[in-house]
Design an enzyme around this catalytic site. Structure first.
Site, PDB file in Angstrom:
ATOM      1  N   ASP A 228       0.806  -1.200   0.043  1.00 49.17           N
ATOM      2  CA  ASP A 228       0.120   0.108   0.065  1.00 49.17           C
ATOM      3  C   ASP A 228       0.889   1.212   0.195  1.00 49.17           C
ATOM      4  O   ASP A 228       1.946   1.246   0.591  1.00 49.17           O
ATOM      5  CB  ASP A 228      -0.837   0.180   1.222  1.00 49.17           C
ATOM      6  CG  ASP A 228      -2.140  -0.986   1.231  1.00 49.17           C
ATOM      7  OD1 ASP A 228      -2.301  -1.616   0.184  1.00 49.17           O
ATOM      8  OD2 ASP A 228      -2.751  -0.870   1.979  1.00 49.17           O
ATOM      9  N   ASP A 230       0.431   4.022   1.531  1.00 52.21           N
ATOM     10  CA  ASP A 230       0.497   4.653   2.787  1.00 52.21           C
ATOM     11  C   ASP A 230       1.215   4.006   3.920  1.00 52.21           C
ATOM     12  O   ASP A 230       1.041   4.273   5.027  1.00 52.21           O
ATOM     13  CB  ASP A 230      -1.087   4.942   3.066  1.00 52.21           C
ATOM     14  CG  ASP A 230      -2.027   3.632   3.191  1.00 52.21           C
ATOM     15  OD1 ASP A 230      -1.323   2.743   3.315  1.00 52.21           O
ATOM     16  OD2 ASP A 230      -3.092   4.113   3.102  1.00 52.21           O
ATOM     17  N   TRP A 290     -13.379  -1.558  -2.012  1.00 53.40           N
ATOM     18  CA  TRP A 290     -12.810  -2.044  -0.991  1.00 53.40           C
ATOM     19  C   TRP A 290     -13.211  -3.320  -0.256  1.00 53.40           C
ATOM     20  O   TRP A 290     -14.320  -3.735  -0.147  1.00 53.40           O
ATOM     21  CB  TRP A 290     -13.085  -0.642   0.133  1.00 53.40           C
ATOM     22  CG  TRP A 290     -11.742  -0.908   1.267  1.00 53.40           C
ATOM     23  CD1 TRP A 290     -10.870  -0.305   1.318  1.00 53.40           C
ATOM     24  CD2 TRP A 290     -12.333  -1.782   2.491  1.00 53.40           C
ATOM     25  NE1 TRP A 290     -10.255  -0.633   2.543  1.00 53.40           N
ATOM     26  CE2 TRP A 290     -11.016  -1.795   3.306  1.00 53.40           C
ATOM     27  CE3 TRP A 290     -13.374  -2.436   2.938  1.00 53.40           C
ATOM     28  CZ2 TRP A 290     -10.748  -2.103   4.548  1.00 53.40           C
ATOM     29  CZ3 TRP A 290     -13.178  -3.089   4.237  1.00 53.40           C
ATOM     30  CH2 TRP A 290     -11.996  -3.015   4.902  1.00 53.40           C
ATOM     31  N   GLU A 293     -10.171  -8.472  -0.998  1.00 48.54           N
ATOM     32  CA  GLU A 293      -9.032  -9.125  -2.105  1.00 48.54           C
ATOM     33  C   GLU A 293      -7.894  -9.825  -1.376  1.00 48.54           C
ATOM     34  O   GLU A 293      -7.210 -10.512  -1.835  1.00 48.54           O
ATOM     35  CB  GLU A 293      -8.867  -7.968  -2.953  1.00 48.54           C
ATOM     36  CG  GLU A 293      -7.695  -6.982  -2.720  1.00 48.54           C
ATOM     37  CD  GLU A 293      -7.844  -6.196  -1.382  1.00 48.54           C
ATOM     38  OE1 GLU A 293      -8.998  -5.846  -1.121  1.00 48.54           O
ATOM     39  OE2 GLU A 293      -6.989  -5.887  -1.084  1.00 48.54           O
ATOM     40  N   ASP A 294      -7.524  -9.086   0.022  1.00 46.21           N
ATOM     41  CA  ASP A 294      -6.292  -9.311   0.688  1.00 46.21           C
ATOM     42  C   ASP A 294      -6.650 -11.170   1.181  1.00 46.21           C
ATOM     43  O   ASP A 294      -5.864 -11.865   1.225  1.00 46.21           O
ATOM     44  CB  ASP A 294      -6.047  -8.862   1.732  1.00 46.21           C
ATOM     45  CG  ASP A 294      -7.242  -8.093   2.441  1.00 46.21           C
ATOM     46  OD1 ASP A 294      -8.387  -8.256   2.287  1.00 46.21           O
ATOM     47  OD2 ASP A 294      -6.901  -7.467   3.691  1.00 46.21           O
ATOM     48  N   MET A 320       0.725   3.456   9.388  1.00 45.47           N
ATOM     49  CA  MET A 320      -0.004   3.915   7.929  1.00 45.47           C
ATOM     50  C   MET A 320      -0.374   5.510   8.206  1.00 45.47           C
ATOM     51  O   MET A 320      -0.809   5.969   9.367  1.00 45.47           O
ATOM     52  CB  MET A 320      -1.370   3.514   8.194  1.00 45.47           C
ATOM     53  CG  MET A 320      -2.146   3.431   6.751  1.00 45.47           C
ATOM     54  SD  MET A 320      -3.744   2.554   6.566  1.00 45.47           S
ATOM     55  CE  MET A 320      -4.703   3.681   7.248  1.00 45.47           C
ATOM     56  N   HIS A 323      -5.891   8.246   6.997  1.00 40.39           N
ATOM     57  CA  HIS A 323      -7.010   8.962   5.638  1.00 40.39           C
ATOM     58  C   HIS A 323      -8.399   8.405   5.947  1.00 40.39           C
ATOM     59  O   HIS A 323      -8.510   7.687   6.479  1.00 40.39           O
ATOM     60  CB  HIS A 323      -6.161   8.427   4.422  1.00 40.39           C
ATOM     61  CG  HIS A 323      -6.401   6.803   4.379  1.00 40.39           C
ATOM     62  ND1 HIS A 323      -7.335   5.916   4.037  1.00 40.39           N
ATOM     63  CD2 HIS A 323      -5.292   5.821   4.715  1.00 40.39           C
ATOM     64  CE1 HIS A 323      -7.213   4.709   4.035  1.00 40.39           C
ATOM     65  NE2 HIS A 323      -5.916   4.695   4.026  1.00 40.39           N
ATOM     66  N   ARG A 325     -11.833   7.079   3.682  1.00 46.81           N
ATOM     67  CA  ARG A 325     -11.891   6.213   2.542  1.00 46.81           C
ATOM     68  C   ARG A 325     -12.064   6.971   1.293  1.00 46.81           C
ATOM     69  O   ARG A 325     -12.689   8.287   1.278  1.00 46.81           O
ATOM     70  CB  ARG A 325     -13.157   5.385   2.975  1.00 46.81           C
ATOM     71  CG  ARG A 325     -13.781   4.541   1.822  1.00 46.81           C
ATOM     72  CD  ARG A 325     -12.994   3.026   1.905  1.00 46.81           C
ATOM     73  NE  ARG A 325     -12.421   2.680   2.964  1.00 46.81           N
ATOM     74  CZ  ARG A 325     -13.019   1.915   4.139  1.00 46.81           C
ATOM     75  NH1 ARG A 325     -14.268   1.548   3.869  1.00 46.81           N
ATOM     76  NH2 ARG A 325     -12.346   1.752   5.046  1.00 46.81           N
TER      77      ARG A 325
HETATM   78  C1  UD2 Z   1      -6.665  -2.120   3.997  1.00 45.17           C
HETATM   79  C2  UD2 Z   1      -5.398  -3.020   3.840  1.00 45.17           C
HETATM   80  C3  UD2 Z   1      -5.174  -3.077   2.216  1.00 45.17           C
HETATM   81  C4  UD2 Z   1      -6.424  -3.682   1.534  1.00 45.17           C
HETATM   82  C5  UD2 Z   1      -7.566  -2.769   1.957  1.00 45.17           C
HETATM   83  C6  UD2 Z   1      -8.849  -3.451   1.372  1.00 45.17           C
HETATM   84  C7  UD2 Z   1      -4.517  -2.253   5.785  1.00 45.17           C
HETATM   85  C8  UD2 Z   1      -3.260  -0.988   6.034  1.00 45.17           C
HETATM   86  N1  UD2 Z   1      -4.330  -2.006   4.458  1.00 45.17           N
HETATM   87  O1  UD2 Z   1      -6.546  -0.903   3.480  1.00 45.17           O
HETATM   88  O2  UD2 Z   1      -3.953  -3.708   1.869  1.00 45.17           O
HETATM   89  O3  UD2 Z   1      -6.415  -4.910   1.925  1.00 45.17           O
HETATM   90  O4  UD2 Z   1      -7.775  -2.927   3.155  1.00 45.17           O
HETATM   91  O5  UD2 Z   1      -8.902  -3.279  -0.241  1.00 45.17           O
HETATM   92  O6  UD2 Z   1      -5.181  -2.623   6.448  1.00 45.17           O
HETATM   93  N2  UD2 Z   1      -5.357   3.353  -3.099  1.00 45.17           N
HETATM   94  C9  UD2 Z   1      -5.163   4.601  -3.579  1.00 45.17           C
HETATM   95  N3  UD2 Z   1      -6.141   5.357  -4.308  1.00 45.17           N
HETATM   96  C10 UD2 Z   1      -7.392   4.867  -4.045  1.00 45.17           C
HETATM   97  C11 UD2 Z   1      -7.715   3.792  -3.284  1.00 45.17           C
HETATM   98  C12 UD2 Z   1      -6.677   2.963  -2.687  1.00 45.17           C
HETATM   99  O7  UD2 Z   1      -4.063   4.780  -4.002  1.00 45.17           O
HETATM  100  O8  UD2 Z   1      -8.117   5.992  -4.137  1.00 45.17           O
HETATM  101  C13 UD2 Z   1      -4.359   2.420  -2.886  1.00 45.17           C
HETATM  102  C14 UD2 Z   1      -3.325   2.877  -1.936  1.00 45.17           C
HETATM  103  O9  UD2 Z   1      -2.173   2.162  -2.171  1.00 45.17           O
HETATM  104  C15 UD2 Z   1      -3.847   2.298  -0.529  1.00 45.17           C
HETATM  105  C16 UD2 Z   1      -4.516   1.025  -1.042  1.00 45.17           C
HETATM  106  O10 UD2 Z   1      -4.934   0.974  -2.101  1.00 45.17           O
HETATM  107  O11 UD2 Z   1      -3.002   2.256   0.634  1.00 45.17           O
HETATM  108  C17 UD2 Z   1      -5.405   0.436  -0.032  1.00 45.17           C
HETATM  109  O12 UD2 Z   1      -6.538   1.251   0.185  1.00 45.17           O
HETATM  110  P1  UD2 Z   1      -6.978   2.124   1.584  1.00 45.17           P
HETATM  111  O13 UD2 Z   1      -5.769   2.610   2.232  1.00 45.17           O
HETATM  112  O14 UD2 Z   1      -8.100   3.029   1.253  1.00 45.17           O
HETATM  113  O15 UD2 Z   1      -7.565   0.913   2.211  1.00 45.17           O
HETATM  114  P2  UD2 Z   1      -7.416   0.705   3.924  1.00 45.17           P
HETATM  115  O16 UD2 Z   1      -6.245   1.601   4.594  1.00 45.17           O
HETATM  116  O17 UD2 Z   1      -8.355   0.090   4.644  1.00 45.17           O
HETATM  117 MN    MN Z   2      -4.628   2.635   4.053  1.00 41.52          MN
END
Ligand code: UD2
Ligand code: MN
Length: 378
Positions: A228, A230, A290, A293-294, A320, A323, A325
């Site tokens: 990711d 972030d 969202w 997939e993981d 992290m 941020h 959604r």
């Molecule tokens: C969690 C998981 C992530 C993934 C996701 C579900 C953590 C730290 N990470 O992330 O691996 O499984 O859930 O899909 O728990 N991104 C963009 N632009 C966008 C949307 C997403 O660049 O508009 C990329 C970016 O690299 C981001 C990653 O996709 O870090 C995951 O998306 P997120 O950060 O919004 O989701 P998060 O933190 O819940």
């Molecule tokens: Mn994230």
């Protein structure tokens, strides 16, 4: 392949130096105490008071020192790296460069990189511009975010694949922190930012598949770290390389209180060798939006009889960037249901069924940006 035990080995000259300082201070304190007791009768009052004041001051300083956070800030690391470069005599530098240019063979890099420092202090509350970050991080990079160690042949050719859209600020933090860490880890690496073109629903796993294919067009990578944008590691002993089993690297994230949120969690940052990735037919292409997939990625691994390895919860710490959604990446309630089909669909949905249109490839000093249309349904 290094085990978790090896990951934990302290490998830190500065830490040794700090320990020596601490020991010497204790020795000095003891010595002063003995002097005080031994010469008590012979000393005049003034000298006794001076000695007691010195003792108290040293004790106070020691207490403050012990109470401090001794993890390193990033800037310390830079200072130390440049010092290391300054210590190499000019003639030797030339010979390193000539070796690097292929006139004589370089030795393989050691299994444990010698310049690691352990815990790192990661902060996101700064406002450096992208060009500041470029200036700070570009040293010895070959452009497009490519790097090879100067003085040895790395055993690890690693493509770092970042799924991306509209997260400039996060990318800046990632590049600022990760380049120096990866250099210290002596990785032969390239950074690939896979930008989803357009406003359609985001698809993280499909972008990762694109990154795999596109990075291999540039270099014979044998290992892929999918990260990711972030997430920044808080310990440089968390090595960005592949292991005998697929590796879940982000085993202790701040947002989950530095614990695994559930046993089979596989989100954030993972590393798979080319062979491991091909065995599971890559990642699914049909998890839009969202979530889940993981879990599918993890399921593929266990369905093919592999286990997942992780660093321990100290070395696996990540921070992290906070941020909200993103728009067009809303939770997709259909996604978890697809997990029932993984066993049936994984051999036909994955790297062997990947379809996308490449829009453009841009080379920044610090990364390669691959702009891609992944044919989002909306
Ligand atoms: C969690 C998981 C992530 C993934 C996701 C579900 C953590 C730290 N990470 O992330 O691996 O499984 O859930 O899909 O728990 N991104 C963009 N632009 C966008 C949307 C997403 O660049 O508009 C990329 C970016 O690299 C981001 C990653 O996709 O870090 C995951 O998306 P997120 O950060 O919004 O989701 P998060 O933190 O819940
Ligand atoms: Mn994230």
């Amino acid at each position: 392949m290094p085990s978790d035990q090896e990951d934990r080995k302290p490998n830190n000259k500065l830490a040794d130096w700090r320990d020596s300082c601490l020991l010497s201070s204790f020795a000095l304190l003891l010595f002063l105490f003995r002097c005080l007791i031994y010469f008590r009768a012979k000393m005049n009052r003034l000298l006794r008071i001076i000695l007691i004041v010195v003792l108290l001051a040293v004790s106070f300083m020691l207490a403050v020192w012990l109470n401090n956070d001794h993890s390193y800030t990033h800037d310390h690391r830079y200072a130390e790296l440049s010092l290391m470069a300054d210590m190499i005599p000019e003639e030797q530098k030339e010979s390193i460069v000539s070796k690097f240019n292929g006139s004589s063979p370089l030795p393989p890099c050691p299994p444990t990189p010698p310049g690691l420092v352990g815990p790192l202090r990661i902060e996101f509350e700064w406002s450096r511009s992208m060009s500041d970050v470029r200036k700070a991080s570009r040293e010895n990079l070959q452009g497009g975010g490519r790097y090879k160690p100067l003085d040895c042949i790395s055993q690890h050719k690693v493509a770092i694949i970042i799924p991306y859209r509209n997260r400039k600020d996060h990318l800046k933090h990632w590049l600022y922190y990760l380049h120096p860490i990866l250099k210290r880890q002596q990785v032969d690496y390239g950074v690939y930012v896979i930008n989803q073109h357009g406003e359609g629903t985001f698809n993280r796993a499909k972008l990762l598949n694109v990154g795999y294919v596109e990075s291999l067009k540039e270099y014979a990578y044998d290992c892929f770290v999918f990260s990711d944008v972030d997430l920044v590691p808080m310990d440089d002993r968390n090595l960005y390389r592949c292991h005998g089993e697929p590796r879940h690297m982000a085993s202790a994230m701040d947002k989950f209180g530095f614990q695994m949120p559930y046993t089979n969690y596989f989100g954030g940052v993972v590393a798979l060798s080319r062979e491991q990735y091909m065995r599971i037919n890559g990642f699914p292409n049909n998890y839009w939006g969202w979530g889940a997939e993981d879990d599918d990625m993890h399921k593929r691994i266990t369905l093919k009889g592999m286990a997942v390895s992780r660093p321990d919860s100290r070395v696996g710490m990540y921070k992290m960037v906070r941020h909200l959604r993103d728009t067009h990446n809303e939770v997709n309630p259909q996604n978890p249901g697809q997990l029932h089909n993984t066993a049936r669909t994984m051999d036909t949905d994955g790297i062997n069924s990947l379809i996308y249109s490449l829009i453009k490839i841009e080379k920044d000093e610090l990364y390669t940006m691959i702009d891609v249309d992944i044919h989002a349904p909306n």
